[in-house]
Motif scaffolding. Structure first.
Motif, mmCIF file in Angstrom:
data_model
loop_
_atom_site.group_PDB
_atom_site.id
_atom_site.type_symbol
_atom_site.label_atom_id
_atom_site.label_comp_id
_atom_site.label_asym_id
_atom_site.label_seq_id
_atom_site.Cartn_x
_atom_site.Cartn_y
_atom_site.Cartn_z
ATOM 1 N N ASN A 218 19.691 -9.223 -23.043
ATOM 2 C CA ASN A 218 18.952 -9.763 -24.190
ATOM 3 C C ASN A 218 18.156 -8.664 -24.881
ATOM 4 O O ASN A 218 18.199 -8.512 -26.109
ATOM 5 C CB ASN A 218 18.030 -10.888 -23.714
ATOM 6 N N PHE A 219 17.436 -7.864 -24.100
ATOM 7 C CA PHE A 219 16.613 -6.805 -24.692
ATOM 8 C C PHE A 219 17.465 -5.717 -25.341
ATOM 9 O O PHE A 219 17.050 -5.096 -26.315
ATOM 10 C CB PHE A 219 15.700 -6.189 -23.626
ATOM 11 N N PHE A 220 18.670 -5.482 -24.810
ATOM 12 C CA PHE A 220 19.516 -4.440 -25.363
ATOM 13 C C PHE A 220 20.343 -4.914 -26.554
ATOM 14 O O PHE A 220 20.527 -4.173 -27.522
ATOM 15 C CB PHE A 220 20.465 -3.904 -24.277
ATOM 16 N N LEU A 221 20.849 -6.133 -26.507
ATOM 17 C CA LEU A 221 21.826 -6.583 -27.492
ATOM 18 C C LEU A 221 21.235 -7.397 -28.636
ATOM 19 O O LEU A 221 21.738 -7.347 -29.762
ATOM 20 C CB LEU A 221 22.921 -7.407 -26.797
ATOM 21 N N SER A 224 20.327 -5.751 -32.155
ATOM 22 C CA SER A 224 21.499 -5.384 -32.947
ATOM 23 C C SER A 224 22.196 -6.618 -33.505
ATOM 24 O O SER A 224 22.644 -6.625 -34.664
ATOM 25 C CB SER A 224 22.484 -4.575 -32.092
ATOM 26 N N ILE A 225 22.297 -7.652 -32.683
ATOM 27 C CA ILE A 225 22.943 -8.884 -33.149
ATOM 28 C C ILE A 225 22.152 -9.487 -34.302
ATOM 29 O O ILE A 225 22.723 -9.953 -35.294
ATOM 30 C CB ILE A 225 23.067 -9.893 -31.983
ATOM 31 N N GLU A 226 20.815 -9.458 -34.209
ATOM 32 C CA GLU A 226 19.988 -10.033 -35.270
ATOM 33 C C GLU A 226 20.135 -9.253 -36.567
ATOM 34 O O GLU A 226 20.188 -9.848 -37.654
ATOM 35 C CB GLU A 226 18.515 -10.048 -34.815
ATOM 36 N N ARG A 227 20.229 -7.936 -36.470
ATOM 37 C CA ARG A 227 20.387 -7.137 -37.684
ATOM 38 C C ARG A 227 21.705 -7.438 -38.395
ATOM 39 O O ARG A 227 21.779 -7.426 -39.620
ATOM 40 C CB ARG A 227 20.317 -5.640 -37.339
ATOM 41 N N ASN A 228 22.730 -7.715 -37.624
ATOM 42 C CA ASN A 228 24.054 -7.933 -38.208
ATOM 43 C C ASN A 228 24.311 -9.380 -38.630
ATOM 44 O O ASN A 228 25.057 -9.610 -39.584
ATOM 45 C CB ASN A 228 25.139 -7.506 -37.215
ATOM 46 N N PHE A 229 23.711 -10.337 -37.912
ATOM 47 C CA PHE A 229 24.054 -11.747 -38.153
ATOM 48 C C PHE A 229 22.854 -12.613 -38.535
ATOM 49 O O PHE A 229 23.030 -13.770 -38.913
ATOM 50 C CB PHE A 229 24.743 -12.344 -36.920
ATOM 51 N N ILE A 231 18.700 -14.114 -37.622
ATOM 52 C CA ILE A 231 18.044 -14.741 -36.479
ATOM 53 C C ILE A 231 18.697 -16.066 -36.092
ATOM 54 O O ILE A 231 18.806 -16.412 -34.908
ATOM 55 C CB ILE A 231 16.532 -14.928 -36.757
ATOM 56 N N GLN A 232 19.170 -16.850 -37.074
ATOM 57 C CA GLN A 232 19.745 -18.154 -36.764
ATOM 58 C C GLN A 232 20.994 -18.028 -35.885
ATOM 59 O O GLN A 232 21.095 -18.660 -34.832
ATOM 60 C CB GLN A 232 20.083 -18.913 -38.051
ATOM 61 N N TRP A 233 21.947 -17.180 -36.330
ATOM 62 C CA TRP A 233 23.179 -17.047 -35.560
ATOM 63 C C TRP A 233 22.951 -16.336 -34.232
ATOM 64 O O TRP A 233 23.689 -16.557 -33.263
ATOM 65 C CB TRP A 233 24.237 -16.322 -36.384
ATOM 66 N N THR A 234 21.920 -15.523 -34.153
ATOM 67 C CA THR A 234 21.564 -14.891 -32.880
ATOM 68 C C THR A 234 21.140 -15.943 -31.857
ATOM 69 O O THR A 234 21.547 -15.900 -30.686
ATOM 70 C CB THR A 234 20.428 -13.871 -33.078
ATOM 71 N N LEU A 235 20.332 -16.898 -32.293
ATOM 72 C CA LEU A 235 19.891 -17.964 -31.386
ATOM 73 C C LEU A 235 21.063 -18.862 -30.977
ATOM 74 O O LEU A 235 21.129 -19.322 -29.832
ATOM 75 C CB LEU A 235 18.796 -18.799 -32.053
ATOM 76 N N TRP A 236 22.004 -19.108 -31.885
ATOM 77 C CA TRP A 236 23.190 -19.890 -31.531
ATOM 78 C C TRP A 236 24.059 -19.142 -30.520
ATOM 79 O O TRP A 236 24.687 -19.766 -29.638
ATOM 80 C CB TRP A 236 24.012 -20.226 -32.781
ATOM 81 N N GLY A 237 24.093 -17.834 -30.612
ATOM 82 C CA GLY A 237 24.834 -17.046 -29.621
ATOM 83 C C GLY A 237 24.256 -17.207 -28.223
ATOM 84 O O GLY A 237 24.990 -17.297 -27.232
ATOM 85 N N GLY A 238 22.919 -17.254 -28.133
ATOM 86 C CA GLY A 238 22.288 -17.514 -26.844
ATOM 87 C C GLY A 238 22.671 -18.870 -26.293
ATOM 88 O O GLY A 238 22.889 -19.036 -25.083
ATOM 89 N N MET A 239 22.777 -19.863 -27.171
ATOM 90 C CA MET A 239 23.186 -21.196 -26.738
ATOM 91 C C MET A 239 24.590 -21.188 -26.134
ATOM 92 O O MET A 239 24.861 -21.861 -25.138
ATOM 93 C CB MET A 239 23.122 -22.156 -27.928
ATOM 94 N N LEU A 240 25.500 -20.393 -26.700
ATOM 95 C CA LEU A 240 26.870 -20.313 -26.165
ATOM 96 C C LEU A 240 26.882 -19.751 -24.743
ATOM 97 O O LEU A 240 27.686 -20.173 -23.903
ATOM 98 C CB LEU A 240 27.732 -19.449 -27.082
ATOM 99 N N LEU A 241 25.992 -18.809 -24.457
ATOM 100 C CA LEU A 241 25.888 -18.300 -23.088
ATOM 101 C C LEU A 241 25.433 -19.392 -22.127
ATOM 102 O O LEU A 241 25.865 -19.441 -20.961
ATOM 103 C CB LEU A 241 24.923 -17.114 -23.036
ATOM 104 N N CYS A 242 24.569 -20.279 -22.580
ATOM 105 C CA CYS A 242 24.144 -21.411 -21.751
ATOM 106 C C CYS A 242 25.318 -22.357 -21.474
ATOM 107 O O CYS A 242 25.399 -22.961 -20.400
ATOM 108 C CB CYS A 242 23.002 -22.169 -22.427
ATOM 109 N N GLN A 322 11.301 -1.424 -33.655
ATOM 110 C CA GLN A 322 11.398 -2.693 -32.936
ATOM 111 C C GLN A 322 12.413 -2.604 -31.803
ATOM 112 O O GLN A 322 12.164 -3.077 -30.686
ATOM 113 C CB GLN A 322 11.783 -3.828 -33.886
ATOM 114 N N GLN A 323 13.561 -1.992 -32.065
ATOM 115 C CA GLN A 323 14.590 -1.899 -31.035
ATOM 116 C C GLN A 323 14.138 -1.007 -29.894
ATOM 117 O O GLN A 323 14.354 -1.335 -28.713
ATOM 118 C CB GLN A 323 15.890 -1.367 -31.638
#
Length: 508
Positions: A218-221, A224-229, A231-242, A322-323
């Motif tokens: 989470n701290f590493f990826l 970068s994911i937020e910059r590219n996609f 904050i909304q899609w970043t949080l949905w990506g976390g949901m897919l891991l769940c 921030q990163q």
């Protein structure tokens, strides 16, 4: 004379036949013993193989939830950033204006506080529920709730600038908090059942390693994911891991059920579960409660710090993006990722769990002193904190399994988590107050952060005091927590139940 010779000859033949019979019998007994030994070795190997297959999937149960838990910490600037950054270039957007959800520091810390409070309210009842209905049912139910909670949290981010944002995200954290702590209890209960003995801390360490791998990634990826996609899609990506962790929950539930049935313990466990009563809480020992208080104060120093560490590093130390700040804050989990298993092996080998917990707390004291009063590079403090955290966790949580009966482990873990989460929730609120409510200011004064570090230091001092009393009481009550390995194994052999030595695969 001829008759005498015949009699002697008959006697010699009889003796020779008897000797051959004894030799054959001894040979048969030897072969049977050898075959039995080989069979038992094969069964033991099958049991170990089965246990570690179950452990692999059990470790994956909380990978997704640990990844999601600290996503707000990594994205703290986006959570507290301005709703819009009009007329700003890409360059000054990253330095002067961060577009985000528009939360205040207090609202942001409330996301962690409500998680802790919900955990505190629910986990004791969840522990009782798990003791009654079994770990398999619990991990399925709680994994589903984690998916629902993470989905609601991600959905709330789409309502920025409206009155629905904060309620939806709080509901998501509420669902997440009500299930994640409960899932960890079910996960730990499975570890306690399948690895009771010298492998207990090793299995627990491997489980924490996998969980913390989610935090580290989470701290590493996430930045970068937020910059590219966004904050909304970043949080949905976390949901897919769940969701992926939910599939692991199904596998663990099946393996646990099949394994206990093959051991012939399903009926025994069912009978024990019927005897579990909520009133059994009053029989928990003083040693257990001191262990709980020690856990609470230690985690009061860790979790509130991690929640705000990225922002703290950017505000106090110059030159961190921030990163980069996220990477430095994540070093706590990087160190623990590497050390959890090693710490588990060492604790299993040495014993002395209460002593190791005390040493870990004492060695944590300089960390918050450095953060509060010096400008030593923060990476030193975060790695240092990760090391002491690894040994504290490897010694404290498995100790719960040693001071309560097997049938009451769920309730005991639930109570311990309740107390820990009450402490963490209150600390998150206090940290929010200490940081102030200067609206959406992107820079919090350093002296505010100094007050926070002093407060966290006070919690670790309290942990040291509690662990001293824990060692004293443990010595008075038999010293089970501070047994060396050889002595501990001898006690276990004397008190071990027949069911614990049964092979995994019985002959049909």
């Amino acid at each position: 004379m001829p008759n005498l010779e015949i009699g002697v000859s008959d006697n010699r033949s009889h003796d020779h036949a008897w000797d051959c019979h004894k030799l054959l019998t001894a040979e048969c007994v030897y072969q049977l013993e050898t075959a039995s030994y080989v069979c038992n070795m094969v069964r033991a190997a099958a049991k170990a193989y089965y246990r570690f297959i179950l452990l692999i999937f059990n470790c994956l149960l909380t990978f997704g939830s640990y990844f999601c838990f600290d996503m707000p910490s990594v994205l703290q600037q986006q959570f507290q950033g301005n709703l819009t950054c009009l007329n700003s270039t890409e360059t000054n957007r990253t330095t002067d204006c961060v577009e985000g959800l528009g939360m205040t520091p207090q609202q942001y810390n409330l996301l962690y506080a409500i998680y802790a409070w919900t955990n505190a309210v629910v986990v004791t009842l969840s522990g009782f529920f798990i003791d009654k209905l079994g770990s398999g049912v619990g991990i399925i139910l709680f994994s589903i709730l984690i998916v629902l909670g993470s989905a609601t949290f991600a959905l709330g981010s789409h309502f920025k600038g409206t009155c629905y944002l904060l309620p939806l995200m709080l509901i998501g954290r509420l669902l997440f908090g009500s299930s994640n702590g409960s899932l960890i209890i079910a996960q730990d209960r499975i570890i306690a059942f399948w690895f009771k003995g010298k492998e207990l801390s090793l299995a627990f360490g491997l489980q924490l390693t996998c969980s913390r791998l989610g935090s580290v990634l989470n701290f590493f990826l996430t930045p970068s994911i937020e910059r590219n996609f966004g904050i909304q899609w970043t949080l949905w990506g976390g949901m897919l891991l769940c969701v992926l962790s939910f599939f692991s929950a199904i596998i663990v539930s099946v393996l646990d059920k099949v394994g206990t049935k093959q051991l012939g313990l399903d009926a025994v466990l069912l009978e024990d579960s019927k005897k579990v009563r909520f009133q059994d809480i009053r029989y928990l020992s003083l040693r257990y409660w001191l262990l709980v208080v020690t856990i609470m104060f230690f985690y009061n120093g860790i979790f509130p710090f991690v929640a705000d560490a990225s922002k703290f590093i950017q505000d106090k130390y110059s030159g961190y993006s921030q990163q980069e700040a996220s990477y430095v804050a994540g070093a706590i989990y990087d160190a623990s990722l590497l050390l959890f298993s090693i710490a588990g092996i060492l604790v299993d080998y040495v014993g002395l769990r209460a002593v190791i917990a005390l040493i870990s707390a004492v060695l944590t004291l300089p960390v918050f002193a450095l953060l509060a009063f010096t400008f030593v590079p923060p990476l030193v403090s975060t790695i240092w904190l990760g090391v002491t955290y690894s040994f504290a966790a490897a010694s404290l949580w498995p100790s719960v399994f040693l001071v309560v009966p097997q049938a009451n482990i769920g309730i005991a873990l639930g109570l311990a988590t309740t107390v820990q989460m009450i402490g963490s929730g209150l600390c998150n609120l206090i940290v929010g107050q200490l940081l102030g409510n200067q609206s959406r200011s992107l820079k919090i004064p350093v002296w505010h952060w100094q007050r926070v570090m002093i407060f966290l230091l006070a919690n670790i001092i309290s942990c040291v005091i509690a662990s001293i009393f824990l060692n004293i009481v443990d010595k008075q009550e038999g010293g089970v927590l501070n047994m060396t390995t050889k002595r501990s194994e001898a006690v276990q052999e004397e008190t071990q139940e027949p069911s614990e030595t049964s092979p995994l695969l019985r002959e049909q």
